[in-house]
Design a protein around this motif. Structure first.
Motif, PDB file in Angstrom:
ATOM      1  N   VAL A   2      27.257  40.859  23.761  1.00 39.25           N
ATOM      2  CA  VAL A   2      28.468  41.310  24.457  1.00 39.25           C
ATOM      3  C   VAL A   2      28.855  40.253  25.478  1.00 39.25           C
ATOM      4  O   VAL A   2      28.053  39.394  25.841  1.00 39.25           O
ATOM      5  CB  VAL A   2      28.220  42.653  25.159  1.00 39.25           C
ATOM      6  N   SER A   3      30.087  40.329  25.973  1.00 40.18           N
ATOM      7  CA  SER A   3      30.510  39.266  26.897  1.00 40.18           C
ATOM      8  C   SER A   3      29.969  39.450  28.305  1.00 40.18           C
ATOM      9  O   SER A   3      29.699  38.473  28.994  1.00 40.18           O
ATOM     10  CB  SER A   3      32.040  39.191  26.947  1.00 40.18           C
ATOM     11  N   ASP A   4      29.808  40.690  28.783  1.00 41.78           N
ATOM     12  CA  ASP A   4      29.655  40.961  30.214  1.00 41.78           C
ATOM     13  C   ASP A   4      30.740  40.208  30.988  1.00 41.78           C
ATOM     14  O   ASP A   4      30.471  39.476  31.939  1.00 41.78           O
ATOM     15  CB  ASP A   4      28.274  40.599  30.740  1.00 41.78           C
ATOM     16  N   HIS A   5      31.978  40.393  30.547  1.00 42.20           N
ATOM     17  CA  HIS A   5      33.138  39.778  31.202  1.00 42.20           C
ATOM     18  C   HIS A   5      33.200  40.301  32.634  1.00 42.20           C
ATOM     19  O   HIS A   5      33.515  41.464  32.865  1.00 42.20           O
ATOM     20  CB  HIS A   5      34.402  40.150  30.426  1.00 42.20           C
ATOM     21  N   SER A   6      32.866  39.445  33.592  1.00 40.78           N
ATOM     22  CA  SER A   6      32.792  39.868  34.991  1.00 40.78           C
ATOM     23  C   SER A   6      33.559  38.876  35.853  1.00 40.78           C
ATOM     24  O   SER A   6      32.980  37.987  36.489  1.00 40.78           O
ATOM     25  CB  SER A   6      31.333  39.973  35.451  1.00 40.78           C
ATOM     26  N   PRO A   7      34.887  39.001  35.884  1.00 38.57           N
ATOM     27  CA  PRO A   7      35.722  38.018  36.564  1.00 38.57           C
ATOM     28  C   PRO A   7      35.882  38.305  38.056  1.00 38.57           C
ATOM     29  O   PRO A   7      35.566  39.393  38.538  1.00 38.57           O
ATOM     30  CB  PRO A   7      37.064  38.189  35.849  1.00 38.57           C
ATOM     31  N   CYS A   8      36.374  37.312  38.747  1.00 34.71           N
ATOM     32  CA  CYS A   8      36.762  37.471  40.152  1.00 34.71           C
ATOM     33  C   CYS A   8      37.757  36.368  40.477  1.00 34.71           C
ATOM     34  O   CYS A   8      38.046  35.513  39.641  1.00 34.71           O
ATOM     35  CB  CYS A   8      35.551  37.410  41.087  1.00 34.71           C
ATOM     36  N   THR A   9      38.261  36.372  41.687  1.00 30.38           N
ATOM     37  CA  THR A   9      39.170  35.311  42.101  1.00 30.38           C
ATOM     38  C   THR A   9      38.387  34.017  42.342  1.00 30.38           C
ATOM     39  O   THR A   9      37.169  34.036  42.582  1.00 30.38           O
ATOM     40  CB  THR A   9      39.893  35.689  43.395  1.00 30.38           C
ATOM     41  N   ALA A  10      39.091  32.906  42.303  1.00 28.72           N
ATOM     42  CA  ALA A  10      38.450  31.615  42.571  1.00 28.72           C
ATOM     43  C   ALA A  10      37.847  31.588  43.970  1.00 28.72           C
ATOM     44  O   ALA A  10      36.775  31.000  44.186  1.00 28.72           O
ATOM     45  CB  ALA A  10      39.467  30.485  42.401  1.00 28.72           C
ATOM     46  N   GLU A  11      38.510  32.245  44.911  1.00 33.87           N
ATOM     47  CA  GLU A  11      38.004  32.250  46.289  1.00 33.87           C
ATOM     48  C   GLU A  11      36.627  32.905  46.380  1.00 33.87           C
ATOM     49  O   GLU A  11      35.749  32.438  47.106  1.00 33.87           O
ATOM     50  CB  GLU A  11      38.997  32.983  47.206  1.00 33.87           C
ATOM     51  N   LEU A  12      36.425  33.996  45.609  1.00 39.84           N
ATOM     52  CA  LEU A  12      35.144  34.691  45.669  1.00 39.84           C
ATOM     53  C   LEU A  12      34.022  33.898  45.018  1.00 39.84           C
ATOM     54  O   LEU A  12      32.841  34.176  45.271  1.00 39.84           O
ATOM     55  CB  LEU A  12      35.262  36.062  45.013  1.00 39.84           C
ATOM     56  N   LYS A  13      34.359  32.929  44.197  1.00 40.58           N
ATOM     57  CA  LYS A  13      33.329  32.058  43.626  1.00 40.58           C
ATOM     58  C   LYS A  13      32.882  30.978  44.621  1.00 40.58           C
ATOM     59  O   LYS A  13      31.909  30.253  44.345  1.00 40.58           O
ATOM     60  CB  LYS A  13      33.841  31.396  42.341  1.00 40.58           C
ATOM     61  N   ARG A  14      33.549  30.864  45.743  1.00 40.63           N
ATOM     62  CA  ARG A  14      33.177  29.908  46.801  1.00 40.63           C
ATOM     63  C   ARG A  14      33.008  28.498  46.231  1.00 40.63           C
ATOM     64  O   ARG A  14      32.026  27.801  46.509  1.00 40.63           O
ATOM     65  CB  ARG A  14      31.886  30.360  47.496  1.00 40.63           C
ATOM     66  N   LEU A  15      33.992  28.102  45.423  1.00 47.18           N
ATOM     67  CA  LEU A  15      33.873  26.824  44.730  1.00 47.18           C
ATOM     68  C   LEU A  15      33.842  25.649  45.699  1.00 47.18           C
ATOM     69  O   LEU A  15      33.156  24.640  45.450  1.00 47.18           O
ATOM     70  CB  LEU A  15      35.034  26.664  43.741  1.00 47.18           C
ATOM     71  N   ASP A  16      34.559  25.750  46.795  1.00 51.16           N
ATOM     72  CA  ASP A  16      34.567  24.658  47.777  1.00 51.16           C
ATOM     73  C   ASP A  16      33.243  24.557  48.517  1.00 51.16           C
ATOM     74  O   ASP A  16      32.811  23.453  48.879  1.00 51.16           O
ATOM     75  CB  ASP A  16      35.715  24.857  48.774  1.00 51.16           C
ATOM     76  N   GLU A  17      32.598  25.694  48.728  1.00 59.38           N
ATOM     77  CA  GLU A  17      31.326  25.696  49.458  1.00 59.38           C
ATOM     78  C   GLU A  17      30.141  25.399  48.546  1.00 59.38           C
ATOM     79  O   GLU A  17      29.144  24.822  48.993  1.00 59.38           O
ATOM     80  CB  GLU A  17      31.118  27.064  50.114  1.00 59.38           C
TER      81      GLU A  17
END
Length: 456
Positions: free
Chosen positions: A311-326
């Motif tokens: 199964v995918s376990d499709h678990s998305p969020c906004t880019a901000e919540l991924k803390r990509l910059d940090e």
């Protein structure tokens, strides 16, 4: 010759039928498969529309993905029914089942289920069912949820990451299992033992994050769930298995007749901890992506039948919540959005291991349909709904997150070359139009109170 007038004929040099790949033609009427015949069969229906697949295309049953976090209402900026179902269709998925958490309210009673169904109404381009939730204090709501048509209920054994969906302790797990055993309901379990985790102070080190959630924590939780299920006589399903140690516990439980099934996910089968760059939080999920030895064990578990489905376990969020910059694995949201990517990701990894496409389809369509009791989906057979996917297994493409149908362009697969392109997806004998919400809201077969509501 069939007794029913055929409205659509689909001919393919390659089709996945009864677990094998062969030439075939399908006759379709009133949205269902009338029969599966030889490729050049004369259907005796000159008015029927005829579709002939290309030589590089394989006809598949539409996939069934029973582990999708849609997040609407309440966190629709993470994902929503419109975007999630468009992404599903783009990935060859014709049925999804929505998880009870990350939406507000969480689906923990029939009133919340009604809110969820109202939010989905008129938005879905593929069919959508719903899971309920088991949280502290709602054991008396599990039977009403079951009667209202959820396909089962899900629980956590440790912090879920959202305050609306608290975990069950040992007593709560026993209470939920006792109630579900009474009604023969299914309990899905996020099986990690919170007491088995090690402190993680955050930071960019992926190795430190993985070490904080060891395989032993998964194994001890699976063991506890299996023992409790056996005592109660209940059905349980372990979600997103990630480790060889957890796999061994499932295998042992099955060997003694425990009513337990288990899934794994594309990211555990195709991504390995050794290749995750420090600070790249697009790879964060829980349980974590582990090393290649663990990955190899999961493949063996699939091939020997211990692992039931993918199964995918499709678990998305906004880019901000991924803390990509940090790049902080402690602070970033844990989840991978992949409902559109599951088939090509798994197929790319499978073909490298010599696993045939028909086997992959069995894991992602037939077995998943069986898990949720939708016996008329996930296979090309007479009487089944004519949910189809046209797949070009040898075509390659490079993942561009901005080009995906997911609401937020965040993916650990960015820049990867994948094999397999979904050329078209069909629901009930009609090609899915991403702008036309013709999907239906489903209830569990046999539900007493629920009634399937067309989403249009």
């Amino acid at each position: 010759m069939t007794d029913q007038v055929v409205e659509l004929v689909v001919r393919a040099d390659r089709a996945v039928v009864d677990g094998t790949e062969r030439a075939a033609s399908l006759g379709v009427a009133a949205g269902r498969i009338v029969a599966v015949r030889d490729r050049d069969h004369d259907w005796g229906s000159p008015a029927a529309r005829e579709v002939v697949l290309g030589a590089d295309e394989v006809l598949l049953p539409g996939l069934v993905d029973p582990h999708v976090h849609v997040n609407e209402p309440g966190r629709t900026e993470w994902e929503g029914f419109a975007s999630a179902t468009r992404a599903a269709a783009a990935g060859g998925v014709t049925t999804i089942v929505d998880m009870p958490l990350n939406s507000v309210p969480a689906t923990v009673d029939p009133d919340a289920l009604a809110v969820k169904r109202a939010a989905a109404q008129g938005q879905c381009v593929v069919d959508v069912g719903f899971w309920g939730g088991a949280v502290p204090g709602n054991a008396d709501q599990l039977a009403p949820l079951h009667d209202a048509g959820v396909f089962g209920v899900k629980c956590f054994l440790l912090d879920s990451g959202v305050p609306e969906f608290a975990p069950l302790d040992a007593a709560g797990l026993r209470a939920a299992l006792a109630e579900l055993a009474r009604i023969d309901g299914l309990l899905l379990v996020h099986a990690e033992d919170g007491d088995g985790l090690t402190p993680h102070e955050g930071g960019p080190s992926f190795a430190e994050f993985v070490a904080s959630r060891p395989p032993s924590a998964e194994a001890s939780a699976v063991r506890a769930v299996a023992e409790a299920a056996a005592t109660a006589g209940a059905r349980v399903h372990v979600v997103h298995l990630s480790s060889a140690a957890g796999l061994a516990e499932v295998r042992a439980a099955k060997a003694v007749g425990t009513r337990i099934t288990v899934e794994t996910c594309p990211h555990y089968l195709a991504l390995a901890a050794e290749e995750v760059p420090d600070g790249d939080t697009t790879f964060k999920c829980c349980p974590p992506i582990r090393d290649r030895a663990e990955q190899d064990a999961l493949w063996r578990g699939l091939l020997d039948g211990t692992v039931d489905c993918v199964v995918s376990d499709h678990s998305p969020c906004t880019a901000e919540l991924k803390r990509l910059d940090e790049g902080d694995f402690g602070a970033a949201w844990g989840g991978i959005a992949s409902v559109q990517l599951g088939l090509p990701v798994v197929w790319t990894a499978a073909r490298a291991r010599g696993v045939p496409l028909a086997t992959v389809v069995g894991w992602m369509a037939t077995a998943t349909a069986d898990l949720v009791g939708l016996a008329d989906r996930g296979r090309l057979a007479a009487g089944c709904v004519a949910d189809l996917a046209v797949f070009a297994p040898d075509a390659t493409w490079v993942v561009d997150p901005a080009a995906l149908q997911h609401r937020n362009p965040v993916s650990p697969y960015a820049g990867r070359t994948l094999s397999g392109v979904v050329r078209s997806t069909w629901r009930r004998g009609a090609e899915v139009d991403p702008q036309v919400p013709a999907g239906e809201l489903l209830t569990r077969p046999g539900a007493r109170a629920g009634v399937a509501v067309p989403a249009r």
